[in-house]
Design a protein around this motif. Sequence first.
Motif, PDB file in Angstrom:
ATOM      1  N   ARG A  95       0.746  -1.133   0.095  1.00  0.00           N
ATOM      2  CA  ARG A  95      -0.042  -0.195   0.044  1.00  0.00           C
ATOM      3  C   ARG A  95       0.813   1.243   0.062  1.00  0.00           C
ATOM      4  N   LYS A  96       1.952   1.268   0.355  1.00  0.00           N
ATOM      5  CA  LYS A  96       3.066   2.309   0.330  1.00  0.00           C
ATOM      6  C   LYS A  96       3.555   2.522  -1.058  1.00  0.00           C
ATOM      7  N   GLY A  97       3.408   1.757  -1.984  1.00  0.00           N
ATOM      8  CA  GLY A  97       4.046   1.829  -3.273  1.00  0.00           C
ATOM      9  C   GLY A  97       5.201   1.385  -3.462  1.00  0.00           C
ATOM     10  N   GLN A  98       5.631   0.412  -2.193  1.00  0.00           N
ATOM     11  CA  GLN A  98       7.199  -0.168  -2.220  1.00  0.00           C
ATOM     12  C   GLN A  98       6.687  -1.627  -2.797  1.00  0.00           C
ATOM     13  N   TYR A  99       7.925  -2.030  -3.303  1.00  0.00           N
ATOM     14  CA  TYR A  99       7.910  -3.646  -3.752  1.00  0.00           C
ATOM     15  C   TYR A  99       8.629  -4.350  -2.683  1.00  0.00           C
ATOM     16  N   VAL A 100       8.179  -5.579  -2.368  1.00  0.00           N
ATOM     17  CA  VAL A 100       8.796  -6.069  -1.231  1.00  0.00           C
ATOM     18  C   VAL A 100       8.825  -7.711  -1.807  1.00  0.00           C
ATOM     19  N   TRP A 101       9.857  -8.308  -1.377  1.00  0.00           N
ATOM     20  CA  TRP A 101       9.757  -9.771  -1.546  1.00  0.00           C
ATOM     21  C   TRP A 101       8.968 -10.665  -1.039  1.00  0.00           C
ATOM     22  N   VAL A 102       7.941 -11.506  -1.502  1.00  0.00           N
ATOM     23  CA  VAL A 102       7.512 -12.261  -0.713  1.00  0.00           C
ATOM     24  C   VAL A 102       7.390 -13.906  -1.226  1.00  0.00           C
ATOM     25  N   HIS A 103       7.286 -14.836  -0.228  1.00  0.00           N
ATOM     26  CA  HIS A 103       7.348 -16.047  -0.971  1.00  0.00           C
ATOM     27  C   HIS A 103       5.789 -16.738  -0.592  1.00  0.00           C
ATOM     28  N   CYS A 104       5.380 -17.061  -1.760  1.00  0.00           N
ATOM     29  CA  CYS A 104       3.924 -17.607  -1.739  1.00  0.00           C
ATOM     30  C   CYS A 104       3.712 -19.257  -2.031  1.00  0.00           C
ATOM     31  N   LYS A 105       3.043 -19.776  -1.178  1.00  0.00           N
ATOM     32  CA  LYS A 105       3.016 -21.304  -1.075  1.00  0.00           C
ATOM     33  C   LYS A 105       1.345 -21.596  -1.031  1.00  0.00           C
TER      34      LYS A 105
END
Length: 819
Positions: A95-105
């Motif tokens: 929501r802050k417009g920042q790209y963050v890394w995530v791990h989706c399972k």
Amino acid sequence: MKLDNFYVDDKMVSKALMSSIDDYIYLGDLTTNVFFVSQNMYDDFDLPGRLVEDLVNVWGRLIHEKDKERYFKSIDDMLAGKADSHNEEYQIRNRKGQYVWVHCKGCLYRDPQTQAPLSFIGIVKKPSSLGKVDSITGLLAHETFQETLQNLSADGMLDNAGFMILGIDNFTKINTLKTHHFGDIVLRNTAQDLTGLLPESVQLYRFDGDQFAIFTPDGTRCSLRAIYETIQAYTSHSHSAEGQTYDFTMSAGAVRFADISDIDEKAEKCAAIALKEAKANGKNQCVFFEESMLDYKVREQAILQDLQESIADNYAGYHLVYQPIADAATLRIIGAEALLRYQSKTYGALYPDEFIHLLENSGLILPVGRWVLSEAIKMCAKWRQRIPEFVMSVNVSCLQLKDDDFPHIVETELEKAHLPADSLILEMTESYFVSDSDIIADALSKLRKLGCNIAMDDFGTGYSSLGRLTNFNIDIVKIDRLFVQQLYANHFNQSFIEAVIRLCHSAGMKVCVEGVETCEEQQSISSLYSDTLQGYFFSKPIPPQSFEENFIAQPDCMGKYAIKEELPPYCIKMSSNKDLLLMMMDAVPLGFNLWNHNYQNVECNHAAVKMFDLLSEEEYLDHFYDLSPEYQPDGTPSMQKAKEYISKAFEKGSCVFYWQHQKLNGEPMPCEVTLVRIRYKNEYLVAGYTRDLRRQLRIEALCDSKCHVYDPLPEAVMIFDIAKHACVYANPFMLEFVDAKAYPLQLDQFLMPPLSMKELIDLSCHQLNIGKRIFTFEFNLLIKGKPTPVLASSTYLSDHHNYLMITLNRTELKPEVSL
């Protein structure tokens, strides 16, 4: 959910999971294509609600372009029956417009008979739970870069690739001028902006400190240079964050994997060497690695070996030279700075910048630093027999200050030479004084108690503001030679020197101006009333025998160049430019005003107007006598007492006293006033510096009369000054609780990053301001280096709404908030 002899309601399971797991959870009904997401997932990402139709595409639109194809392919494979699970890492916009890394399972469940997709359940791991992601920038970390490089190298896919290490130039400027917290914001914003600027095929990583790394499969010089030019264009304009503007540039060291062998071992080292070359050549540029750059590493190793062998050989090759320090008024030689030199067996005489950093990086600075200290102190004791007021300046490194034994070493060397501590000046750069290190602060405190003089070296190059200068507990400020070299080319430099001298004198500090090379520079700076001068005008650094012959034997040899005009030592001659004078007045963080011989208040600064809640300088000057009660606390009429103090300042040069001020509405304002005589337009004026004591007195009264009632409580109690975000009291149980020695307690050292004392105070105040009487919350406290969960309760002190009381305990009560 029903098993043999076991049943749990599915709604209860999902509710429990979503409320107890920090990561994001989603449940999907594929027959209706409606998904239900956890509250934190809705809070952190731009989703329309907790019930989301077609989440696959809604979520997919937030994923970074370079990762979208991989994400959608994984989903399509499941729906087509090729797989029943989803396991992907990607970047997504929050929501802050920042790209963050995530791990989706996630897992897909099908109808047992038709095999049609029925439901999908998944978990998205947050960046904070991914060890391979940098917590500040959200970028993949150094470890991930190394793994990627090893994998690609094993697959033979690096031949055409390239990468570069980027470093923010002068990043300490941002940390020093602003704060380390602001520096973290700059790193995060830079990471996010570069992620959006770089091509999809290019991957950005976070390395240590202010460094980033870029990997590209297209490693031609042309493509690497194009990437850097994009970055250079980005850094060419100003940026802003939290209402503050900042500027910076970036240097880069680039490597083509085709140009190096032993990729796994050499790639990073080669890029780091190229980056160092870029910074050495002026910064804000990209340098490509060349094999010839390794030559200097061979030279460095040979020099380091010489340095080590010299120490073992009773410091053979090390020697000291001395540069004279002169009294600015008389030009009498009253001291010297001891400077280390080295004669290498392999390379001959070396410049300090060739070997000092090797001593520091290797730790050899500790034995060599002690040798320097010992030799300089012995020489000072010898020369003081001829010049009793002679002092010796010695440079001190950060490693020496962090050595617990250093204050004792200084004391021992002084005792051996029978030298008084005040004849020794320990010089260190201003970065040491703004350091958050408790070890350095403790060392400086011990050295001052010993009686040594502490000098801030190279002031003006580390970007400390004039306003912060008076906060440092130092005796001498040394203005860097850069400002002297351009004294006449840039009007600001003379104004800067003049303002520093004036402010330092008002705070009881002395000023030494370095880099004085000509008679004209000496005359100009002496007229500004610096205390001491140093530079090639007097002499370059010379061996001790030459120093004795030229200066110890005849300390007044330079006196013929001294300004003949006899002026009192407190007089500071100022420019005749009124606009400059007013600009300098407004640079002072205290209330400032000027008095003439007729006891008229003729000028004031903005801080004085603000202190009394007035609208303009004119209102301050018109109503000045209304800003004091008719009588001072001792019964003397305020008008009479003011004239006595002003007269004293004109006669003696300065005075400091307590003064009872008041606002126009009658509100009392206890103040401390410092009056200093100055010279302006060939006449004398008295400058008044006024410091508001109300907050200090409130804190003292609070600690003296209120806090002692909490001493016997068997519960950890702290009281905070809300405006300053500072702990002003901690009871004995609290000190024992965190194993601290005394207050003021620096709570930040016991908090686990990124949580800070400021955030704890702000959160408590927010909750109390919306109606709560007591607010409870839970967080981890580092006690003896181990994370310990504690429950905190905060409340305002009933009769001090500017203060917040927080209590801590280990009870298992349910908190309102967990941090």
